[in-house]
Scaffold this motif. Structure first.
Motif, PDB file in Angstrom:
ATOM      1  N   UNK A   1       0.818  -1.213   0.000  1.00 20.67           N
ATOM      2  CA  UNK A   1       0.000   0.000   0.000  1.00 20.67           C
ATOM      3  C   UNK A   1       0.857   1.270   0.000  1.00 20.67           C
ATOM      4  N   UNK A   2       2.004   1.215   0.677  1.00 22.30           N
ATOM      5  CA  UNK A   2       2.847   2.419   0.771  1.00 22.30           C
ATOM      6  C   UNK A   2       4.073   2.306  -0.135  1.00 22.30           C
ATOM      7  N   UNK A   3       3.854   1.758  -1.314  1.00 22.24           N
ATOM      8  CA  UNK A   3       5.009   1.463  -2.170  1.00 22.24           C
ATOM      9  C   UNK A   3       5.737   2.716  -2.671  1.00 22.24           C
ATOM     10  N   UNK A   4       5.039   3.831  -2.826  1.00 16.43           N
ATOM     11  CA  UNK A   4       5.717   5.055  -3.277  1.00 16.43           C
ATOM     12  C   UNK A   4       6.686   5.546  -2.199  1.00 16.43           C
TER      13      UNK A   4
ATOM     14  N   UNK B   1      -1.954  -1.638 -12.256  1.00 13.57           N
ATOM     15  CA  UNK B   1      -2.481  -0.854 -11.136  1.00 13.57           C
ATOM     16  C   UNK B   1      -1.708   0.450 -10.909  1.00 13.57           C
ATOM     17  N   UNK B   2      -0.766   0.772 -11.775  1.00  9.53           N
ATOM     18  CA  UNK B   2       0.038   1.990 -11.610  1.00  9.53           C
ATOM     19  C   UNK B   2      -0.853   3.211 -11.879  1.00  9.53           C
ATOM     20  N   UNK B   3      -0.910   4.147 -10.929  1.00  8.01           N
ATOM     21  CA  UNK B   3      -1.768   5.314 -11.128  1.00  8.01           C
ATOM     22  C   UNK B   3      -0.937   6.539 -11.525  1.00  8.01           C
ATOM     23  N   UNK B   4      -1.584   7.478 -12.198  1.00 11.48           N
ATOM     24  CA  UNK B   4      -0.899   8.711 -12.582  1.00 11.48           C
ATOM     25  C   UNK B   4      -0.450   9.483 -11.343  1.00 11.48           C
ATOM     26  N   UNK B   5      -1.234   9.340 -10.261  1.00 10.80           N
ATOM     27  CA  UNK B   5      -0.878  10.030  -9.020  1.00 10.80           C
ATOM     28  C   UNK B   5       0.472   9.511  -8.501  1.00 10.80           C
ATOM     29  N   UNK B   6       0.622   8.189  -8.563  1.00 12.22           N
ATOM     30  CA  UNK B   6       1.893   7.603  -8.114  1.00 12.22           C
ATOM     31  C   UNK B   6       3.041   8.069  -9.016  1.00 12.22           C
ATOM     32  N   UNK B   7       2.782   8.077 -10.325  1.00 13.10           N
ATOM     33  CA  UNK B   7       3.832   8.510 -11.265  1.00 13.10           C
ATOM     34  C   UNK B   7       4.250   9.942 -10.949  1.00 13.10           C
ATOM     35  N   UNK B   8       3.256  10.836 -10.804  1.00 14.90           N
ATOM     36  CA  UNK B   8       3.619  12.249 -10.616  1.00 14.90           C
ATOM     37  C   UNK B   8       4.271  12.469  -9.250  1.00 14.90           C
ATOM     38  N   UNK B   9       3.847  11.735  -8.235  1.00 16.74           N
ATOM     39  CA  UNK B   9       4.465  11.902  -6.919  1.00 16.74           C
ATOM     40  C   UNK B   9       5.925  11.443  -6.945  1.00 16.74           C
ATOM     41  N   UNK B  10       6.154  10.320  -7.599  1.00 18.91           N
ATOM     42  CA  UNK B  10       7.533   9.827  -7.678  1.00 18.91           C
ATOM     43  C   UNK B  10       8.421  10.799  -8.454  1.00 18.91           C
TER      44      UNK B  10
ATOM     45  N   UNK C   1       2.880  -6.491 -11.964  1.00 21.98           N
ATOM     46  CA  UNK C   1       1.672  -6.225 -11.172  1.00 21.98           C
ATOM     47  C   UNK C   1       1.938  -6.227  -9.673  1.00 21.98           C
ATOM     48  N   UNK C   2       1.447  -5.212  -8.997  1.00 20.79           N
ATOM     49  CA  UNK C   2       1.570  -5.134  -7.539  1.00 20.79           C
ATOM     50  C   UNK C   2       2.830  -4.416  -7.088  1.00 20.79           C
ATOM     51  N   UNK C   3       3.816  -4.287  -7.961  1.00 20.45           N
ATOM     52  CA  UNK C   3       5.055  -3.624  -7.506  1.00 20.45           C
ATOM     53  C   UNK C   3       5.446  -2.473  -8.438  1.00 20.45           C
ATOM     54  N   UNK C   4       6.262  -1.587  -7.860  1.00 23.41           N
ATOM     55  CA  UNK C   4       6.832  -0.501  -8.664  1.00 23.41           C
ATOM     56  C   UNK C   4       8.332  -0.762  -8.755  1.00 23.41           C
ATOM     57  N   UNK C   5       8.870  -0.625  -9.945  1.00 22.42           N
ATOM     58  CA  UNK C   5      10.322  -0.757 -10.110  1.00 22.42           C
ATOM     59  C   UNK C   5      10.863   0.564 -10.663  1.00 22.42           C
ATOM     60  N   UNK C   6      11.896   1.057 -10.026  1.00 25.15           N
ATOM     61  CA  UNK C   6      12.510   2.317 -10.474  1.00 25.15           C
ATOM     62  C   UNK C   6      13.958   2.043 -10.861  1.00 25.15           C
ATOM     63  N   UNK C   7      14.310   2.419 -12.063  1.00 26.71           N
ATOM     64  CA  UNK C   7      15.719   2.315 -12.479  1.00 26.71           C
ATOM     65  C   UNK C   7      16.264   3.730 -12.579  1.00 26.71           C
TER      66      UNK C   7
END
Ligand SMILES: Nc1nc2c(ncn2[C@@H]2O[C@H](COP(=O)(O)OP(=O)(O)OP(=O)(O)O)[C@@H](O)[C@H]2O)c(=O)[nH]1
Ligand SMILES: [Mg+2]
Length: 428
Positions: free
Chosen positions: A239-242, A275-284, A308-314
């Motif tokens: 839930x708090x992945x960002x 499940x990636x949301x634009x809100x998560x993208x812009x916050x990151x 699915x379910x995770x965010x990966x940042x390179x």
């Protein structure tokens, strides 16, 4: 109803011609590990002076470097042999690179083949017109000073011929895992990181994303910059992945010591599932760009159902180096096909032994420098009779095959220059 295409695999934007070379043992190991995940349009090429290691890689596109010189037996840990082997095959390397938009060069620095051959491959790839990105590991501390010095020299040479060099210090890998992990597992992890870096850059450029990055964007921050880069791949779920991703970025060992804050350019690729949301993208994007307001950012964000379910940042952070173009005369594509190969390596039978000692030559002194050395001793020294001390008649001793090698630089000083000269000490 779902919009069409929402559940499909990401579609390629344009076919990017990408060739990935694994050079030497470590480079080929990385290729072997990443091969199952490599997209079909990515050409993997394994090259090594060691036939056995090459076969073990299982990569179908492979060739022995400088076979006549090394007889497929490896370089004996000597970068000069790796370099000579690559020079003898320069035309072949260049032909392999023709038509590529991007050439990735993967190697472990410190040994003979990866360290010596990678800069020659980089030159060949540049001459073929590709953007050249090198990803190299640097040796563990326990591997000793010779490997570390060879790695440093190889790194400097590679940086001269490549658009950006992403360095992955093997020692820092231990900070990502338990220090008691055995070396084999540490290597596996490092190989994963390198492979993931290549795949992430490829994904960033080729898949249709929420935020697209073009090849020209990447070129604008890498081409001709001779930059030194760091690479970090961060993942988080829940839930708090960002917040979790941002916390991991702050603490990431590959980004410690001001790597992010002092970078000239930062490439960020965000990948998550449907499940990636634009809100998560812009916050990151907002939070990451706050770390360094001066840097040139390239952001990409894409959806990949396998995440699915995770965010990966390179993250690839770069500091630009000096722009030094290699002299035209040293081009690997010269008509003789051997470029700057050293005479001792032109005899195929002589795989040379590393000399155990060499005497540093007396440096060429300018007139000003000579006058300075003849002046009185620096303050703090015992007063002498007032007689001026002349320069001792030092004989110039050749460094032999190291004569044209890069200087050993430490904290801005050339350690090959005798200490008394570096410190301007007058010899009595
Ligand atoms: N990450 C990673 N690093 C490795 C691996 N194998 C070796 N290394 C590192 O890479 C450095 C060079 O080793 P190799 O790649 O085996 O050497 P090489 O380029 O084949 O050179 P020679 O065998 O001397 O011709 C070593 O000093 C290690 O630090 C590996 O599988 N993964
Ligand atoms: Mg090897």
């Amino acid at each position: 109803m779902m919009e069409s295409g929402q559940n499909e695999s990401p579609t390629p934007r344009r076919s990017l011609k990408c060739k990935v070379f694994g050079v030497g043992g470590a480079g080929c190991n990385v290729l072997k590990q990443m091969a199952p995940d490599a997209p079909v349009d990515m050409q993997l090429v394994a090259i090594n002076t060691d036939t056995g290691a090459l076969l073990a890689s299982g990569i179908s596109d492979q060739f022995v470097l400088g076979e006549k010189l090394t007889r497929g037996l490896g370089s004996g840990g000597d970068p000069e042999v790796g370099r000579a082997a690559a020079i003898t095959d320069a035309a072949k390397l260049k032909a392999y690179c023709e038509g590529a938009d991007i050439v990735f060069i993967i190697a472990g620095l410190g040994g003979g083949t990866g360290t010596g051959a990678s800069p020659i491959l980089a030159k060949a790839a540049k001459e073929a017109g590709a953007l050249v990105l090198s990803i190299v590991t640097q040796p563990f501390q326990f591997e000793g000073s010779r490997r570390s010095t060879q790695a440093d020299e190889g790194f400097a040479e590679l940086k001269r011929h490549t658009d950006t060099v992403i360095a992955i210090p093997n020692q820092k890998i231990f900070k990502l895992i338990d220090e008691k992990t055995n070396v084999r597992n540490a290597f596996t992890l490092a190989n994963n990181l390198v492979g993931e870096g290549v795949l992430a850059i490829h994904r960033l450029l080729s898949e249709t994303g929420l935020v697209n990055v073009d090849f020209s964007d990447l070129c604008s921050v890498t081409r001709g910059k001779h930059s030194e880069s760091a690479l970090a791949v961060i993942e988080a779920k829940g839930a708090h992945r960002v917040e979790a991703v941002l916390e991991k970025i702050r603490k990431h060992p590959m980004l410690s010591g001001g790597v992010l804050e002092e970078a000239d350019s930062i490439l960020v690729n965000l990948t998550a599932g449907d499940d990636f949301t634009m809100l998560e993208v812009s916050e990151l994007m907002e939070k990451i760009s706050e770390v360094n307001k001066q840097s040139h950012f390239i952001f990409g964000a894409g959806i990949n159902p396998t995440f699915d379910g995770k965010i990966s940042v390179t993250l690839v952070t770069s500091r630009f180096g000096d722009v030094i173009e290699p002299p035209v005369s040293s081009r690997v594509g010269d008509s003789n096909g051997v470029g700057e190969i050293k005479p001792e390596f032109q005899d195929e039978r002589s795989v040379p032994k590393r000399s155990s000692r060499f005497a540093a030559p007396a440096p060429d002194l300018t007139e000003d420098k000579k006058r300075e050395l003849f002046r009185k001793a620096p303050r703090g020294r015992k007063k002498t009779s007032g007689l001026r001390q002349g320069q001792l008649p030092l004989e110039t001793v050749s460094k032999g095959r190291f004569d044209k090698s890069e200087p050993t630089l430490y904290e801005g000083q050339d350690l090959d220059v005798p200490t008394y000269i570096r410190r301007n000490v007058v010899l009595n």
